[in-house]
Design a protein around this motif. Structure first.
Motif, PDB file in Angstrom:
ATOM      1  N   PRO A 173      15.820 -44.753   1.679  1.00  0.00           N
ATOM      2  CA  PRO A 173      16.619 -45.839   1.114  1.00  0.00           C
ATOM      3  C   PRO A 173      15.918 -47.199   1.009  1.00  0.00           C
ATOM      4  CG  PRO A 173      17.234 -45.541   3.394  1.00  0.00           C
ATOM      5  CD  PRO A 173      16.220 -44.458   3.067  1.00  0.00           C
ATOM      6  N   LYS A 174      14.661 -47.275   1.426  1.00  0.00           N
ATOM      7  CA  LYS A 174      13.947 -48.542   1.215  1.00  0.00           C
ATOM      8  C   LYS A 174      13.719 -48.734  -0.281  1.00  0.00           C
ATOM      9  CE  LYS A 174      11.977 -48.737   5.781  1.00  0.00           C
ATOM     10  NZ  LYS A 174      10.799 -48.552   6.599  1.00  0.00           N
ATOM     11  N   PRO A 175      13.636 -49.977  -0.721  1.00  0.00           N
ATOM     12  CA  PRO A 175      13.637 -50.239  -2.157  1.00  0.00           C
ATOM     13  C   PRO A 175      12.262 -50.344  -2.819  1.00  0.00           C
ATOM     14  CG  PRO A 175      13.945 -52.283  -0.981  1.00  0.00           C
ATOM     15  CD  PRO A 175      13.885 -51.181   0.069  1.00  0.00           C
ATOM     16  N   GLY A 176      11.197 -49.972  -2.123  1.00  0.00           N
ATOM     17  CA  GLY A 176       9.849 -50.197  -2.654  1.00  0.00           C
ATOM     18  C   GLY A 176       9.595 -49.635  -4.040  1.00  0.00           C
ATOM     19  N   MET A 177      10.040 -48.413  -4.304  1.00  0.00           N
ATOM     20  CA  MET A 177       9.788 -47.822  -5.629  1.00  0.00           C
ATOM     21  C   MET A 177      10.560 -48.559  -6.714  1.00  0.00           C
ATOM     22  SD  MET A 177       9.528 -43.715  -5.018  1.00  0.00           S
ATOM     23  CE  MET A 177      11.008 -43.557  -3.998  1.00  0.00           C
ATOM     24  N   LEU A 178      11.779 -48.976  -6.410  1.00  0.00           N
ATOM     25  CA  LEU A 178      12.564 -49.722  -7.399  1.00  0.00           C
ATOM     26  C   LEU A 178      11.907 -51.065  -7.692  1.00  0.00           C
ATOM     27  CD1 LEU A 178      16.209 -48.975  -6.201  1.00  0.00           C
ATOM     28  CD2 LEU A 178      14.754 -47.666  -7.747  1.00  0.00           C
ATOM     29  N   VAL A 179      11.409 -51.711  -6.651  1.00  0.00           N
ATOM     30  CA  VAL A 179      10.707 -52.985  -6.833  1.00  0.00           C
ATOM     31  C   VAL A 179       9.477 -52.770  -7.718  1.00  0.00           C
ATOM     32  CG1 VAL A 179       9.383 -54.776  -5.634  1.00  0.00           C
ATOM     33  CG2 VAL A 179      11.583 -54.009  -4.705  1.00  0.00           C
ATOM     34  N   ILE A 203       9.037 -50.531 -10.041  1.00  0.00           N
ATOM     35  CA  ILE A 203       9.485 -50.351 -11.426  1.00  0.00           C
ATOM     36  C   ILE A 203       9.880 -51.690 -12.035  1.00  0.00           C
ATOM     37  CG2 ILE A 203      11.329 -49.360 -12.853  1.00  0.00           C
ATOM     38  CD1 ILE A 203      11.181 -46.889 -10.905  1.00  0.00           C
ATOM     39  N   GLY A 204      10.631 -52.496 -11.296  1.00  0.00           N
ATOM     40  CA  GLY A 204      11.020 -53.817 -11.796  1.00  0.00           C
ATOM     41  C   GLY A 204       9.821 -54.684 -12.109  1.00  0.00           C
ATOM     42  N   GLU A 205       8.830 -54.669 -11.220  1.00  0.00           N
ATOM     43  CA  GLU A 205       7.612 -55.461 -11.445  1.00  0.00           C
ATOM     44  C   GLU A 205       6.824 -54.922 -12.640  1.00  0.00           C
ATOM     45  OE1 GLU A 205       5.679 -55.262  -7.633  1.00  0.00           O
ATOM     46  OE2 GLU A 205       6.886 -56.922  -6.831  1.00  0.00           O
ATOM     47  N   HIS A 206       6.737 -53.612 -12.763  1.00  0.00           N
ATOM     48  CA  HIS A 206       6.001 -53.004 -13.876  1.00  0.00           C
ATOM     49  C   HIS A 206       6.568 -53.464 -15.221  1.00  0.00           C
ATOM     50  CE1 HIS A 206       3.800 -49.911 -16.129  1.00  0.00           C
ATOM     51  NE2 HIS A 206       4.935 -49.699 -16.785  1.00  0.00           N
ATOM     52  N   TYR A 207       7.872 -53.453 -15.317  1.00  0.00           N
ATOM     53  CA  TYR A 207       8.520 -53.827 -16.578  1.00  0.00           C
ATOM     54  C   TYR A 207       8.851 -55.314 -16.659  1.00  0.00           C
ATOM     55  CZ  TYR A 207       8.854 -48.907 -17.711  1.00  0.00           C
ATOM     56  OH  TYR A 207       8.550 -47.598 -17.996  1.00  0.00           O
ATOM     57  N   ARG A 208       8.533 -56.050 -15.580  1.00  0.00           N
ATOM     58  CA  ARG A 208       8.868 -57.483 -15.514  1.00  0.00           C
ATOM     59  C   ARG A 208      10.342 -57.677 -15.862  1.00  0.00           C
ATOM     60  NH1 ARG A 208       3.383 -58.936 -18.454  1.00  0.00           N
ATOM     61  NH2 ARG A 208       2.035 -58.873 -16.635  1.00  0.00           N
ATOM     62  N   HIS A 209      11.146 -56.894 -15.175  1.00  0.00           N
ATOM     63  CA  HIS A 209      12.580 -56.882 -15.446  1.00  0.00           C
ATOM     64  C   HIS A 209      13.334 -57.025 -14.127  1.00  0.00           C
ATOM     65  CE1 HIS A 209      16.528 -55.351 -16.666  1.00  0.00           C
ATOM     66  NE2 HIS A 209      16.146 -55.497 -17.911  1.00  0.00           N
ATOM     67  N   PRO A 210      14.284 -57.945 -14.046  1.00  0.00           N
ATOM     68  CA  PRO A 210      15.074 -58.058 -12.818  1.00  0.00           C
ATOM     69  C   PRO A 210      15.898 -56.792 -12.612  1.00  0.00           C
ATOM     70  CG  PRO A 210      15.985 -59.453 -14.553  1.00  0.00           C
ATOM     71  CD  PRO A 210      14.702 -58.888 -15.082  1.00  0.00           C
ATOM     72  N   LEU A 211      16.108 -56.444 -11.350  1.00  0.00           N
ATOM     73  CA  LEU A 211      16.833 -55.217 -11.033  1.00  0.00           C
ATOM     74  C   LEU A 211      18.329 -55.438 -10.845  1.00  0.00           C
ATOM     75  CD1 LEU A 211      14.212 -53.673  -8.605  1.00  0.00           C
ATOM     76  CD2 LEU A 211      14.677 -53.011 -10.974  1.00  0.00           C
ATOM     77  N   GLU A 212      18.748 -56.671 -10.807  1.00  0.00           N
ATOM     78  CA  GLU A 212      20.164 -56.998 -10.640  1.00  0.00           C
ATOM     79  C   GLU A 212      20.980 -56.322 -11.727  1.00  0.00           C
ATOM     80  OE1 GLU A 212      23.260 -58.596  -8.584  1.00  0.00           O
ATOM     81  OE2 GLU A 212      21.187 -59.048  -8.069  1.00  0.00           O
ATOM     82  N   ASP A 249      21.837 -46.506  -1.403  1.00  0.00           N
ATOM     83  CA  ASP A 249      21.429 -47.614  -0.538  1.00  0.00           C
ATOM     84  C   ASP A 249      20.217 -48.344  -1.099  1.00  0.00           C
ATOM     85  OD1 ASP A 249      23.536 -47.080   1.163  1.00  0.00           O
ATOM     86  OD2 ASP A 249      22.318 -45.980   2.629  1.00  0.00           O
ATOM     87  N   ALA A 250      19.282 -47.626  -1.705  1.00  0.00           N
ATOM     88  CA  ALA A 250      18.119 -48.274  -2.327  1.00  0.00           C
ATOM     89  C   ALA A 250      18.579 -49.173  -3.474  1.00  0.00           C
ATOM     90  CB  ALA A 250      17.123 -47.225  -2.818  1.00  0.00           C
TER      91      ALA A 250
END
Length: 175
Positions: free
Chosen positions: A102-108, A110-119, A132-133
Motif C-alpha cells: 500500500p505504499k504509494p511509490g509506484m503511483l508517485v 507514474i505521476g512524475e513520469h506524466y507530470r500529472h497530479p494524482l489528486e 490504500d495506495a
C-alpha cells in the motif's frame, strides 16, 4: 491529460495465490484488454502499477515479467489501443521499500513520469493495498470485484471507494 492507473493481477489478468510465474499462466480477464484499448482510443492514458514479489521470491525472472507486459501491450495494440507506463515493485513484503503497495511509490512514479497530479486520478485495484495506495496520494480508489475484489469488499472498503464488477464496467463508466 486523462490518466487512469490500474493494478494488474486480478484487474487485467486472472490472479493466483500461487503467483503468475509464466507467460502461459498470464491469462487476461474477459473484456479487460478490450477495455484498455477502448479507454486508450477515447483519449485516456492507461498506466499500470503492480506488486511483483514473485521476482524477490525467485519464482520467475524479470525477463518473464517483461514478456508478460510485452504480450499485454501486443494484445491492446491488436484492439487498436496503446498501453502507457507499466511500473512494478520487485521487492518482497518485508524489504521495507517505498514502492510496494500500500505504499504509494509506484503511483508517485507514474505521476512524475506524466507530470500529472494524482489528486482525483482513478486507481483501479482488487485489494485493500491498492485502495490504500490510492488514498495515500489523494487518488480516487476504485475496486473491481474480479480477482480478490469480492473478498476485499467483504472485509470493508474505505469510504468513497467506487465499486465496479470489472474493468470493462470501469471503462464504460469513464467513456
Amino acid at each position: 491529460m486523462k490518466l487512469l492507473i490500474l493494478d494488474r493481477d486480478g484487474v487485467i489478468n486472472f490472479d493466483s495465490d500461487a503467483y503468475i510465474k509464466s507467460l502461459s499462466e498470464w491469462i487476461p480477464i474477459p473484456g479487460s484488454v478490450e477495455a484498455i484499448a477502448r479507454l486508450s482510443k477515447a483519449g485516456w492514458t492507461v498506466a499500470v502499477a503492480t506488486n511483483q514479489s514473485g521476482l524477490a521470491r525467485g519464482y520467475y525472472p524479470v525477463e518473464t515479467l517483461d514478456a508478460m507486459h510485452a504480450h499485454l501491450r501486443e494484445l491492446v495494440a491488436e484492439e487498436g489501443g496503446t498501453l502507457g507506463l507499466v511500473v512494478y515493485c520487485p521487492h518482497g513484503p518485508d524489504e521495507g521499500c517505498a514502492c510496494r503497495k500500500p505504499k504509494p511509490g509506484m503511483l508517485v512514479t507514474i505521476g512524475e513520469h506524466y507530470r500529472h497530479p494524482l489528486e482525483g486520478v482513478w486507481f483501479v485495484g482488487d485489494s485493500r493495498s491498492d485502495l490504500d495506495a490510492a488514498l495515500a496520494v489523494g487518488a480516487q480508489p476504485v475496486l473491481v470485484k474480479t480477482g480478490k475484489g469480492e473478498r476485499t469488499l467483504g472485509k470493508g472498503v474505505p469510504a468513497g471507494t467506487l465499486i465496479y464488477d470489472d474493468l470493462a464496467c470501469v471503462a464504460q463508466a469513464l467513456i
